[in-house]
Design an enzyme around this catalytic site. Sequence first.
Site, short mmCIF file in Angstrom:
data_model
loop_
_atom_site.label_atom_id
_atom_site.label_comp_id
_atom_site.label_asym_id
_atom_site.label_seq_id
_atom_site.Cartn_x
_atom_site.Cartn_y
_atom_site.Cartn_z
N GLY A 161 0.77 -1.24 0.00
CA GLY A 161 0.00 0.00 0.00
C GLY A 161 0.80 1.28 0.00
O GLY A 161 0.21 2.36 0.08
N ARG B 163 -8.08 2.63 -14.36
CA ARG B 163 -7.89 3.32 -13.08
C ARG B 163 -8.53 4.72 -13.04
O ARG B 163 -9.18 5.06 -12.05
CB ARG B 163 -6.40 3.42 -12.72
CG ARG B 163 -5.71 2.05 -12.58
CD ARG B 163 -4.34 2.13 -11.93
NE ARG B 163 -4.44 2.46 -10.53
CZ ARG B 163 -4.19 3.64 -10.02
NH1 ARG B 163 -3.77 4.62 -10.80
NH2 ARG B 163 -4.33 3.86 -8.73
N TYR C 244 -11.38 4.81 -10.27
CA TYR C 244 -11.04 5.46 -8.99
C TYR C 244 -10.80 6.96 -9.17
O TYR C 244 -10.27 7.59 -8.26
CB TYR C 244 -9.74 4.88 -8.42
CG TYR C 244 -9.60 3.39 -8.48
CD1 TYR C 244 -10.35 2.56 -7.67
CD2 TYR C 244 -8.69 2.79 -9.37
CE1 TYR C 244 -10.22 1.18 -7.71
CE2 TYR C 244 -8.54 1.42 -9.43
CZ TYR C 244 -9.31 0.62 -8.60
OH TYR C 244 -9.17 -0.74 -8.65
N CYS D 170 -17.68 2.89 -25.93
CA CYS D 170 -19.03 3.42 -26.12
C CYS D 170 -19.66 3.94 -24.83
O CYS D 170 -20.85 3.82 -24.62
CB CYS D 170 -19.90 2.33 -26.71
SG CYS D 170 -19.93 0.92 -25.60
N GLU D 171 -18.85 4.40 -23.91
CA GLU D 171 -19.35 5.12 -22.75
C GLU D 171 -18.25 6.09 -22.35
O GLU D 171 -17.13 5.99 -22.87
CB GLU D 171 -19.74 4.19 -21.60
CG GLU D 171 -18.68 3.21 -21.18
CD GLU D 171 -19.18 2.22 -20.13
OE1 GLU D 171 -19.31 2.64 -18.98
OE2 GLU D 171 -19.46 1.05 -20.48
N TYR E 288 -1.63 -2.37 -11.92
CA TYR E 288 -3.08 -2.41 -12.13
C TYR E 288 -3.49 -1.77 -13.46
O TYR E 288 -4.54 -1.14 -13.57
CB TYR E 288 -3.81 -1.74 -10.94
CG TYR E 288 -3.38 -2.29 -9.61
CD1 TYR E 288 -3.81 -3.54 -9.19
CD2 TYR E 288 -2.51 -1.57 -8.78
CE1 TYR E 288 -3.38 -4.07 -7.97
CE2 TYR E 288 -2.08 -2.09 -7.56
CZ TYR E 288 -2.52 -3.34 -7.17
OH TYR E 288 -2.10 -3.85 -5.97
N1 LLP Z 1 -1.54 -7.03 -0.02
C1 LLP Z 1 -2.86 -7.21 -0.10
C2 LLP Z 1 -3.51 -8.17 0.79
C3 LLP Z 1 -3.61 -6.49 -1.04
O1 LLP Z 1 -4.92 -6.67 -1.12
C4 LLP Z 1 -2.95 -5.57 -1.90
C5 LLP Z 1 -3.70 -4.81 -2.90
C6 LLP Z 1 -1.56 -5.42 -1.78
C7 LLP Z 1 -0.89 -6.16 -0.82
C8 LLP Z 1 -0.77 -4.48 -2.65
O2 LLP Z 1 -1.17 -3.15 -2.53
P1 LLP Z 1 -0.32 -2.03 -3.29
O3 LLP Z 1 1.06 -2.02 -2.70
O4 LLP Z 1 -0.29 -2.37 -4.72
O5 LLP Z 1 -1.04 -0.75 -3.05
N2 LLP Z 1 -6.60 -1.67 -8.36
C9 LLP Z 1 -6.32 -0.66 -7.36
C10 LLP Z 1 -5.48 -1.21 -6.23
C11 LLP Z 1 -6.09 -2.42 -5.60
C12 LLP Z 1 -5.24 -2.98 -4.51
C13 LLP Z 1 -5.73 -4.33 -4.11
N3 LLP Z 1 -4.95 -4.94 -3.11
C14 LLP Z 1 -5.65 0.53 -8.03
O6 LLP Z 1 -5.40 0.47 -9.24
O7 LLP Z 1 -5.41 1.56 -7.39
#
Ligand code: LLP
Length: 414
Positions: free
Chosen positions: A223, A303, A307, A334-335, A369
């Site tokens: 995160g 994205r 979001y 188409c949106e 992503y």
């Molecule tokens: N660990 C777990 C249990 C997770 O669910 C996630 C992300 C991560 C680690 C890695 O998080 P990161 O370091 O990538 O922030 N599609 C969204 C992000 C979804 C994250 C889902 N889980 C976006 O494009 O912002």
Amino acid sequence: MYYYDIQGIKLTDLAARFGTPLYVYDADKIIEKISVLRQSFDGINLKIKYACKANTNISILKLMHKHGVEIDVVSPQELELALKAGYKGEQVTFTPSGVSFDEIETAIEAGAKINLDNLDVLEKFGQKYGNSIGCLIRIKPHVFGGGNEKIMTAHPESKFGISIHQKEEILAVVEKYNIKVIGLHQHTGSDVKNADSFTQAASAILDLAFSFKDLEIIDLGGGFKVAYKEGDVVTDMEEVGKVLGGAFLDFCEKYGKPLQLWFEPGKFLVSESGTFLSTANVVKKDPVKTFVGINSGLNHLIRPMMYAAYHDIFNASNADNSVQDSYRVVGYICETDTFSFDTEGKPNERLMNKVEAGDIIAMKNAGAYGFTMSSNYNARFKPAEVMVYEGKAHLIRKRETMEDILRNQVEIEL
Ligand code: LLP
């Protein structure tokens, strides 16, 4: 702020050689991020488990593997990709949410470490495995953190993990089956810029950890927030390293045993390595704004639409910023699929060097992503992917063809 080449190879040359839409990844950037993370936790027994949901291209997984990064998966399919990329089962952690017990058994058979995220599954694990193998438990620490509500995972309403308020129930199941809990896990959310959120979550987990006697691992998730634009607030890794690393070492001392500290970042490792290249199909002057319509849409990079995420967008064909204009960058779906959001999360116009049809339009921060969330909406092909590695561009995923679109369709006689 903008770049027109990757390791000396021009973006426009990559677009000409491989076509657009195209995801391009700079391997050097990934290697650099791995070392920043390691340096931030210098002196700590750290394991990095790449959250491969961010980008599952097998060449990216191989790069992580080569650089000593282990891996976190969320499905049997990601597990297979990890094994194919050269990971041993024991280097893989399976951190699913609400999956069937069959999937957990599959991962255990492959030798992966398992993160259990609900009491029901903990009970099943106890019944089947007792203390013959270890497991980790995913805890929901009731902490707020993350860029938007879809990607916040540790707050009280979140579906993820077992609530920290259910400590007694967890301990009762663990005791009933003599379950060997080797680790506690939590993941705060994605795009967490505030080091305090990590600290709060970590201290909740470390307090709880004293209730378990066999721990070897504390897994604090991923995160970490990266910069999406100039001047963006990002996770201060030095501070996080100092504060969390310090709290972790204090904990180990009190616990009486040196544990491993795990993190499972996705975005932090791969987001900035990626550039998404598209071609301007049309420049359309409207009475109040000018649209640039590109040969892509929410089917390739969702994205912004999902979001209201901010991605820097620039004209890779025109580095001369003496003539600029404001453009709303949109897709061909188409949106309404607008790529250009402002910092408040509203669609808007971006100041860009003059765009003409045929120009290559680049988007930054497309390594995480991006491709993994792409689809075949409007029966469009998914983009190709290229990795620039040691100064050379390698095709790491071919562009789809009509065969891919038809592959699993079954035509019936009507
Ligand atoms: N660990 C777990 C249990 C997770 O669910 C996630 C992300 C991560 C680690 C890695 O998080 P990161 O370091 O990538 O922030 N599609 C969204 C992000 C979804 C994250 C889902 N889980 C976006 O494009 O912002």
